[in-house]
Write a protein that holds these residues in place. Structure first.
Motif, PDB file in Angstrom:
ATOM      1  N   LEU A  52      -3.453 -19.546 -39.082  1.00  0.00           N
ATOM      2  CA  LEU A  52      -3.399 -18.499 -40.189  1.00  0.00           C
ATOM      3  C   LEU A  52      -3.575 -17.149 -39.557  1.00  0.00           C
ATOM      4  N   THR A  53      -4.445 -17.062 -38.553  1.00  0.00           N
ATOM      5  CA  THR A  53      -4.786 -15.597 -37.781  1.00  0.00           C
ATOM      6  C   THR A  53      -3.311 -15.149 -37.156  1.00  0.00           C
ATOM      7  N   THR A  54      -2.879 -16.217 -36.017  1.00  0.00           N
ATOM      8  CA  THR A  54      -1.928 -15.599 -35.314  1.00  0.00           C
ATOM      9  C   THR A  54      -0.537 -15.397 -36.065  1.00  0.00           C
ATOM     10  N   SER A  55      -0.508 -16.258 -37.040  1.00  0.00           N
ATOM     11  CA  SER A  55       0.666 -16.081 -37.631  1.00  0.00           C
ATOM     12  C   SER A  55       0.971 -14.919 -38.558  1.00  0.00           C
ATOM     13  N   SER A  56      -0.381 -14.461 -38.887  1.00  0.00           N
ATOM     14  CA  SER A  56      -0.445 -13.127 -39.774  1.00  0.00           C
ATOM     15  C   SER A  56       0.031 -12.094 -38.686  1.00  0.00           C
ATOM     16  N   ILE A  57      -0.594 -12.160 -37.180  1.00  0.00           N
ATOM     17  CA  ILE A  57      -0.404 -10.997 -36.285  1.00  0.00           C
ATOM     18  C   ILE A  57       1.248 -11.233 -35.885  1.00  0.00           C
ATOM     19  N   GLY A  58       1.693 -12.168 -36.063  1.00  0.00           N
ATOM     20  CA  GLY A  58       3.219 -12.329 -35.759  1.00  0.00           C
ATOM     21  C   GLY A  58       3.967 -11.780 -37.027  1.00  0.00           C
ATOM     22  N   PHE A  59       3.775 -11.856 -38.006  1.00  0.00           N
ATOM     23  CA  PHE A  59       4.498 -11.548 -39.030  1.00  0.00           C
ATOM     24  C   PHE A  59       4.335 -10.164 -39.225  1.00  0.00           C
ATOM     25  N   LEU A  60       3.014  -9.405 -39.025  1.00  0.00           N
ATOM     26  CA  LEU A  60       2.974  -8.065 -39.182  1.00  0.00           C
ATOM     27  C   LEU A  60       3.533  -7.317 -38.050  1.00  0.00           C
ATOM     28  N   ILE A  61       3.636  -7.672 -36.834  1.00  0.00           N
ATOM     29  CA  ILE A  61       4.276  -7.132 -35.632  1.00  0.00           C
ATOM     30  C   ILE A  61       5.787  -7.243 -35.777  1.00  0.00           C
ATOM     31  N   GLY A  62       6.178  -8.569 -36.186  1.00  0.00           N
ATOM     32  CA  GLY A  62       7.687  -8.761 -36.228  1.00  0.00           C
ATOM     33  C   GLY A  62       8.329  -7.975 -37.236  1.00  0.00           C
ATOM     34  N   SER A  63       7.537  -7.566 -38.207  1.00  0.00           N
ATOM     35  CA  SER A  63       8.134  -6.870 -39.328  1.00  0.00           C
ATOM     36  C   SER A  63       8.718  -5.477 -39.068  1.00  0.00           C
ATOM     37  N   PHE A  64       8.005  -4.771 -37.915  1.00  0.00           N
ATOM     38  CA  PHE A  64       8.136  -3.470 -37.374  1.00  0.00           C
ATOM     39  C   PHE A  64       9.274  -3.290 -36.139  1.00  0.00           C
ATOM     40  N   ILE A  65       9.597  -4.619 -35.658  1.00  0.00           N
ATOM     41  CA  ILE A  65      10.480  -4.567 -34.312  1.00  0.00           C
ATOM     42  C   ILE A  65      11.949  -4.242 -34.885  1.00  0.00           C
ATOM     43  N   PRO A  66      12.248  -3.047 -34.092  1.00  0.00           N
ATOM     44  CA  PRO A  66      13.414  -2.497 -34.607  1.00  0.00           C
ATOM     45  C   PRO A  66      14.695  -3.269 -33.959  1.00  0.00           C
ATOM     46  N   HIS A  67      14.528  -3.870 -32.983  1.00  0.00           N
ATOM     47  CA  HIS A  67      15.822  -4.580 -32.417  1.00  0.00           C
ATOM     48  C   HIS A  67      15.412  -6.199 -31.782  1.00  0.00           C
ATOM     49  N   ILE A  68      16.237  -6.794 -32.148  1.00  0.00           N
ATOM     50  CA  ILE A  68      15.797  -8.552 -31.769  1.00  0.00           C
ATOM     51  C   ILE A  68      15.491  -8.276 -30.265  1.00  0.00           C
ATOM     52  N   ARG A  69      16.202  -7.610 -29.526  1.00  0.00           N
ATOM     53  CA  ARG A  69      15.670  -7.983 -27.888  1.00  0.00           C
ATOM     54  C   ARG A  69      14.430  -7.581 -27.676  1.00  0.00           C
ATOM     55  N   TYR A  70      13.841  -6.796 -28.413  1.00  0.00           N
ATOM     56  CA  TYR A  70      12.293  -6.482 -28.088  1.00  0.00           C
ATOM     57  C   TYR A  70      11.443  -7.618 -28.499  1.00  0.00           C
ATOM     58  N   SER A  71      11.697  -8.559 -29.323  1.00  0.00           N
ATOM     59  CA  SER A  71      11.063  -9.605 -30.001  1.00  0.00           C
ATOM     60  C   SER A  71      10.692 -10.718 -28.872  1.00  0.00           C
ATOM     61  N   TRP A  72      11.497 -11.091 -28.078  1.00  0.00           N
ATOM     62  CA  TRP A  72      11.186 -12.062 -27.170  1.00  0.00           C
ATOM     63  C   TRP A  72      10.273 -11.850 -26.189  1.00  0.00           C
ATOM     64  N   GLY A  73      10.366 -10.688 -25.510  1.00  0.00           N
ATOM     65  CA  GLY A  73       9.710 -10.234 -24.508  1.00  0.00           C
ATOM     66  C   GLY A  73       8.173  -9.905 -24.960  1.00  0.00           C
ATOM     67  N   LEU A  74       8.168  -9.130 -26.315  1.00  0.00           N
ATOM     68  CA  LEU A  74       6.841  -9.119 -26.872  1.00  0.00           C
ATOM     69  C   LEU A  74       6.020 -10.433 -27.219  1.00  0.00           C
ATOM     70  N   GLY A  75       6.766 -11.333 -27.561  1.00  0.00           N
ATOM     71  CA  GLY A  75       6.278 -12.511 -27.860  1.00  0.00           C
ATOM     72  C   GLY A  75       5.583 -13.302 -26.827  1.00  0.00           C
ATOM     73  N   SER A  76       6.302 -13.354 -25.727  1.00  0.00           N
ATOM     74  CA  SER A  76       5.966 -14.004 -24.541  1.00  0.00           C
ATOM     75  C   SER A  76       4.689 -13.347 -23.793  1.00  0.00           C
ATOM     76  N   ILE A  77       4.518 -12.018 -23.828  1.00  0.00           N
ATOM     77  CA  ILE A  77       3.714 -11.125 -23.357  1.00  0.00           C
ATOM     78  C   ILE A  77       2.335 -11.177 -24.271  1.00  0.00           C
ATOM     79  N   LEU A  78       2.349 -11.230 -25.519  1.00  0.00           N
ATOM     80  CA  LEU A  78       1.222 -11.727 -26.478  1.00  0.00           C
ATOM     81  C   LEU A  78       0.806 -13.018 -26.118  1.00  0.00           C
TER      82      LEU A  78
END
Length: 244
Positions: free
Chosen positions: A140-166
């Motif tokens: 629940l905690t990590t899903s909430s973090i992912g949902f919150l950050i994912g809603s502010f990503i302006p372009h799909i190309r940032y999501s894959w890299g940011l997800g791997s780093i996190l």
């Protein structure tokens, strides 16, 4: 709570993709299994218990963090969010639908690590329930973090890299695959509040790998519960539940 929507979304975004490409299941398992193999070889099996429980934490946390990319993809590329915000579906139901979808990909990996934990006598009938509860809090905690950050990503190309780093920051650097007392105290105080650190330490204590004092154990459980509530509230309150 619209249970029918949650189950339908899980069929659409979880079951159907797994049927079309089982390689996605392996993707969720490959990093924890590589860590397990590496730790087994380097320590000659001495830390295998930590690697098994760490793999369980990494799969569950990685499942939650993958929310980030999935949510951005569904919002920016497929425009599914545009359809959902116009209906009576709430962000909570969307979170649970997406979480259940991703969990389907992780079930084989979770089952494999549970079997390993049983074989190495880390999990038994007495501690299985508290272990499951800790994993649910972590999900629940990590899903909430992912949902919150994912809603502010302006372009799909940032999501894959940011997800791997996190994912690396949350599962590799903290004492998830190794005991916390191997790192300097100053560094430990910095990473102690991280949800994966708390979850891993609690599981290591529950499985007898380490023995925490009552204050540290109950303090870790309380902090993980508080963080789950806070991150869930933030994801509901501040995520962009609007058309892209």
């Amino acid at each position: 709570m619209k249970i029918k929507f949650i189950l339908s979304f899980a069929l659409f975004y979880g079951v159907a993709p797994v049927k079309r490409g089982t390689i996605y299941v392996i993707t969720y398992m490959i990093t924890p299994l590589a860590e397990l193999f590496l730790i087994y070889v380097v320590t000659r099996g001495a830390l295998i218990g930590y690697a098994i429980m760490g793999g369980l934490v990494a799969i569950v946390a990685g499942n939650g963090i993958s929310f980030l990319a999935d949510f951005a993809f569904l919002r920016l590329e497929t425009k599914i969010q545009d359809l959902l915000v116009a209906t009576e579906v709430t962000p909570t139901e969307y979170i649970f639908g997406l979480m259940l979808s991703n969990l389907i990909f992780s079930v084989p990996g979770i089952a494999l690590y549970i079997i390993l934990a049983v074989l190495y006598r880390l999990v038994n009938i007495l501690n299985i329930l508290p272990i499951v509860l800790v994993l649910v809090l972590l999900l629940l905690t990590t899903s909430s973090i992912g949902f919150l950050i994912g809603s502010f990503i302006p372009h799909i190309r940032y999501s894959w890299g940011l997800g791997s780093i996190l994912s690396i920051l949350l599962t590799v650097l903290p004492p998830v695959f190794y005991p916390y007392f191997l790192i300097p105290k100053t560094a430990f105080y910095v990473i102690f509040p991280i949800p994966t650190t708390l979850g891993a330490m609690i599981l290591q204590d529950l499985t007898g790998l380490i023995h925490l004092s009552s204050n540290v154990l109950y303090g870790s459980i309380a902090l993980l519960i508080v963080e789950t509530v806070i991150f869930y509230y933030l994801s509901r309150r501040f995520s962009r539940w609007v058309s892209a």
